[in-house]
Design an enzyme around this catalytic site. Structure first.
Site, short mmCIF file in Angstrom:
data_model
loop_
_atom_site.label_atom_id
_atom_site.label_comp_id
_atom_site.label_asym_id
_atom_site.label_seq_id
_atom_site.Cartn_x
_atom_site.Cartn_y
_atom_site.Cartn_z
N GLN A 145 0.86 -1.19 0.00
CA GLN A 145 0.00 0.00 0.00
C GLN A 145 0.89 1.23 0.00
OE1 GLN A 145 -1.17 0.88 3.93
NE2 GLN A 145 -3.16 1.74 3.40
N SER A 148 1.30 6.80 2.13
CA SER A 148 2.08 7.82 2.85
C SER A 148 3.24 8.35 2.01
CB SER A 148 2.66 7.24 4.14
OG SER A 148 1.65 6.69 4.93
N SER A 180 5.10 -0.85 3.92
CA SER A 180 5.32 -2.20 4.47
C SER A 180 5.36 -3.20 3.32
CB SER A 180 4.19 -2.60 5.41
OG SER A 180 4.00 -1.63 6.40
N GLU A 263 -8.35 -1.92 6.54
CA GLU A 263 -7.07 -2.05 7.27
C GLU A 263 -7.30 -1.90 8.77
OE1 GLU A 263 -4.24 1.04 6.34
OE2 GLU A 263 -2.62 0.03 7.44
N GLU A 387 -4.94 10.12 16.91
CA GLU A 387 -5.62 11.43 16.79
C GLU A 387 -6.53 11.43 15.56
OE1 GLU A 387 -2.36 11.04 17.40
OE2 GLU A 387 -2.33 11.78 19.47
C1 LIG Z 1 3.97 -0.22 11.38
C2 LIG Z 1 3.59 0.80 10.34
C3 LIG Z 1 3.27 0.37 9.06
C4 LIG Z 1 2.94 1.30 8.07
N1 LIG Z 1 2.70 0.84 6.82
C5 LIG Z 1 2.36 1.71 5.84
C6 LIG Z 1 2.13 1.23 4.50
O1 LIG Z 1 2.25 0.04 4.21
N2 LIG Z 1 1.78 2.14 3.57
C7 LIG Z 1 1.63 3.46 3.85
O2 LIG Z 1 1.27 4.21 2.95
N3 LIG Z 1 1.90 3.96 5.10
C8 LIG Z 1 2.26 3.11 6.09
N4 LIG Z 1 2.52 3.58 7.36
C9 LIG Z 1 2.54 5.03 7.58
C10 LIG Z 1 1.38 5.54 8.43
O3 LIG Z 1 0.16 5.45 7.73
C11 LIG Z 1 1.71 6.99 8.78
O4 LIG Z 1 2.91 6.99 9.56
C12 LIG Z 1 0.61 7.64 9.60
O5 LIG Z 1 -0.53 7.86 8.79
C13 LIG Z 1 1.05 8.99 10.22
O6 LIG Z 1 1.62 9.82 9.27
P1 LIG Z 1 3.02 10.53 9.56
O7 LIG Z 1 3.98 9.48 9.99
O8 LIG Z 1 3.35 11.36 8.37
O9 LIG Z 1 2.77 11.47 10.84
P2 LIG Z 1 2.14 12.92 10.81
O10 LIG Z 1 0.95 12.95 9.95
O11 LIG Z 1 3.23 13.90 10.50
O12 LIG Z 1 1.70 13.11 12.31
C14 LIG Z 1 2.56 13.57 13.36
C15 LIG Z 1 1.73 13.77 14.61
O13 LIG Z 1 0.77 14.83 14.41
C16 LIG Z 1 -0.55 14.38 14.72
N5 LIG Z 1 -1.54 14.98 13.81
C17 LIG Z 1 -1.39 15.16 12.48
N6 LIG Z 1 -2.52 15.70 11.96
C18 LIG Z 1 -3.42 15.83 12.99
C19 LIG Z 1 -4.75 16.31 13.08
N7 LIG Z 1 -5.41 16.74 12.01
N8 LIG Z 1 -5.34 16.30 14.29
C20 LIG Z 1 -4.67 15.86 15.39
N9 LIG Z 1 -3.39 15.40 15.36
C21 LIG Z 1 -2.76 15.38 14.18
C22 LIG Z 1 -0.48 12.88 14.49
O14 LIG Z 1 -1.49 12.21 15.21
C23 LIG Z 1 0.91 12.52 14.99
O15 LIG Z 1 0.92 12.39 16.39
C24 LIG Z 1 2.88 2.69 8.37
C25 LIG Z 1 3.19 3.12 9.67
C26 LIG Z 1 3.56 2.21 10.64
C27 LIG Z 1 3.92 2.70 12.00
#
Ligand SMILES: Cc1cc2nc3c(=O)[nH]c(=O)nc-3n(C[C@H](O)[C@H](O)[C@H](O)COP(=O)(O)OP(=O)(O)OC[C@H]3O[C@@H](n4cnc5c(N)ncnc54)[C@H](O)[C@@H]3O)c2cc1C
Length: 408
Positions: A145, A148, A180, A263, A387
């Site tokens: 997928q 991100s 992943s 998911e 969140e």
């Molecule tokens: C084990 C694992 C597997 C994953 N596998 C995949 C995958 O296969 N494919 C894929 O595409 N992605 C994958 N991801 C990525 C995952 O979907 C993202 O890490 C997640 O959506 C958060 O995005 P970010 O890391 O950019 O954090 P950010 O979006 O930058 O968030 C940082 C912080 O700000 C907070 N925040 C942001 N916006 C808001 C809001 N509007 N209101 C309140 N709080 C907010 C968040 O909650 C977080 O605490 C995976 C992540 C993990 C940990």
């Protein structure tokens, strides 16, 4: 697929019995009861593949194929795609029975089966659906997928990877991250921007990418648990046929919501990390340490059991059709309940073990818990952070307004 159509019982307990019988012939070749390897005390919150995991993946593929041939790989799936036409609750029963009988983890297949397949099933043109969905269920293909990006996680609709039309193809350029299983994948569900002038949610389109196509570069990322399941993926002028579009041009957001709903629901169900075996492990640990009557740990154990029971009950509250689990709010609720239960389990193990959870003294079932404890934070992020789940529940479930900017 099996020759004669199966007629499994709908009653869940009877269905479990039916599965045990149907799966018994697969035990000798595919199952490995816990006692078979007394040194293997691994326990993970996020089942991460390690370096040199090729045999593990090959084993999962062989087993998935056998499951498909036995006709039970996908209880809730449509019969024409090799499913049994039953419900999500029957999928949960299958996962429980597989774990109980010691069949191998199918983690490498999780994304393809639970994230990519639902999107194809609900949004792709019939030819694409028919080509790919059964192939995912037979483990001929592994899916990933690609949502991100470095600048788009929680704000997923902000993806910047571009797709530009060129005749009956599209040309994709950009970067994805945290993908992943991308290093194992044959196909990737990729969310891209096709119309930069449109409002951000409306300018997105979903495609199914051939991960072996020229211009796709996959680079591994190492996790703090030691796992190696993550990657970043660079797309440099990758050509994708329009026939590999999932849903309409500009409808990528709707397709993404289908994948995300599935998911969140499946990762918090029996296919997720909190199996009955994990609860058994932590309970056994408390008993072994003689901590059952400890005035601090005993109530903590009770709260942990309650959290796990609540999580399981929520999974069984969605016994509708296959599409039921795609509903975004119930997926978010279930995921939050799972995260709470995982926190309780990790805290309990950590408090019961003290430093033994983090210092390897060579004692069985002690240091092994460090992988679980270190993996739990990932559950609060993967599939959308806590969140974001709360926002989904508040806005879509309860109809609350989006928070207004504070007056200065
Ligand atoms: C084990 C694992 C597997 C994953 N596998 C995949 C995958 O296969 N494919 C894929 O595409 N992605 C994958 N991801 C990525 C995952 O979907 C993202 O890490 C997640 O959506 C958060 O995005 P970010 O890391 O950019 O954090 P950010 O979006 O930058 O968030 C940082 C912080 O700000 C907070 N925040 C942001 N916006 C808001 C809001 N509007 N209101 C309140 N709080 C907010 C968040 O909650 C977080 O605490 C995976 C992540 C993990 C940990």
């Amino acid at each position: 697929m099996s020759a004669a159509p199966l007629d499994p019982p709908r009653d869940l307990a009877a269905f479990a019995g039916f599965l045990r019988e149907r799966l018994a012939p697969l035990v000798a070749e595919h199952a490995r009861p816990a006692e078979a390897d007394p040194d293997d005390d691994r326990i993970a919150a996020v089942e991460e593949l390690r370096e040199g995991h090729e045999e593990e993946v090959a084993r999962a593929r062989r087993f998935q194929r056998a499951l498909y041939e036995a006709g039970v790989a996908w209880p809730s799936g449509p019969v024409e795609f090799g499913g049994l036409g039953l419900t999500d609750a029957h999928d949960e029963v299958l996962e429980d029975v597989l774990a109980e009988m010691g069949f191998p983890s199918r983690e490498a297949l999780f994304v393809g089966l639970n994230i990519v397949a639902p999107a194809l099933l609900h949004h792709a043109a019939p030819a694409l659906r028919e080509e790919i969905v059964p192939a995912l269920y037979r483990a001929e293909l592994i899916g990933c997928q690609m949502f991100s990006e470095p600048g788009a996680g929680s704000d997923l609709a902000g993806v910047a990877t571009r797709a530009v039309r060129d005749g009956d193809h599209w040309v994709l350029t950009g970067q994805k991250v945290w993908t992943s299983m991308a290093h194992l994948a044959d196909v990737g569900e990729v969310l891209v921007r096709t119309d930069p002038a449109a409002p951000k949610h409306a300018g997105l389109t979903m495609f199914l990418l051939d991960m072996h196509a020229p211009g796709v570069t996959v680079r591994p990322i190492r996790q703090m648990t030691g796992g190696a399941a993550f990657n970043e993926v660079f797309l440099d002028g990758v050509r994708v046929p329009d026939a590999r579009r999932i849903g309409g041009v500009g409808e990528g957001w709707r397709v993404a919501l289908t994948s995300l709903g599935s998911e969140r629901s499946t990762m918090s169900g029996a296919a997720g990390p909190l199996t009955p075996q994990v609860m058994e492990r932590v309970t056994r640990l408390i008993r072994r340490l003689g901590a059952e009557d400890d005035p601090v740990l005993r109530p903590q154990l009770a709260r942990t059991v309650a959290a796990v029971v609540a999580m399981r009950a929520a999974a069984n509250l969605t016994p509708g059709s296959y599409t039921h689990r795609l509903e975004p709010v119930s997926g978010s609720i279930r995921k939050m309940l799972m995260n709470r239960a995982a926190d309780h389990i990790a805290r309990l193990a950590q408090d019961a073990l003290g430093e033994k959870a983090f210092v390897d003294l060579g004692e069985k079932d002690t240091y092994a818990w460090s992988e679980f404890v270190l993996g739990v934070p990932a559950l609060h992020i993967a599939g959308g952070t806590d969140e974001i789940q709360r926002n989904v529940i508040a806005q879509r479930g309860l109809g609350l307004p989006r928070s207004a900017p504070r007056a200065s």
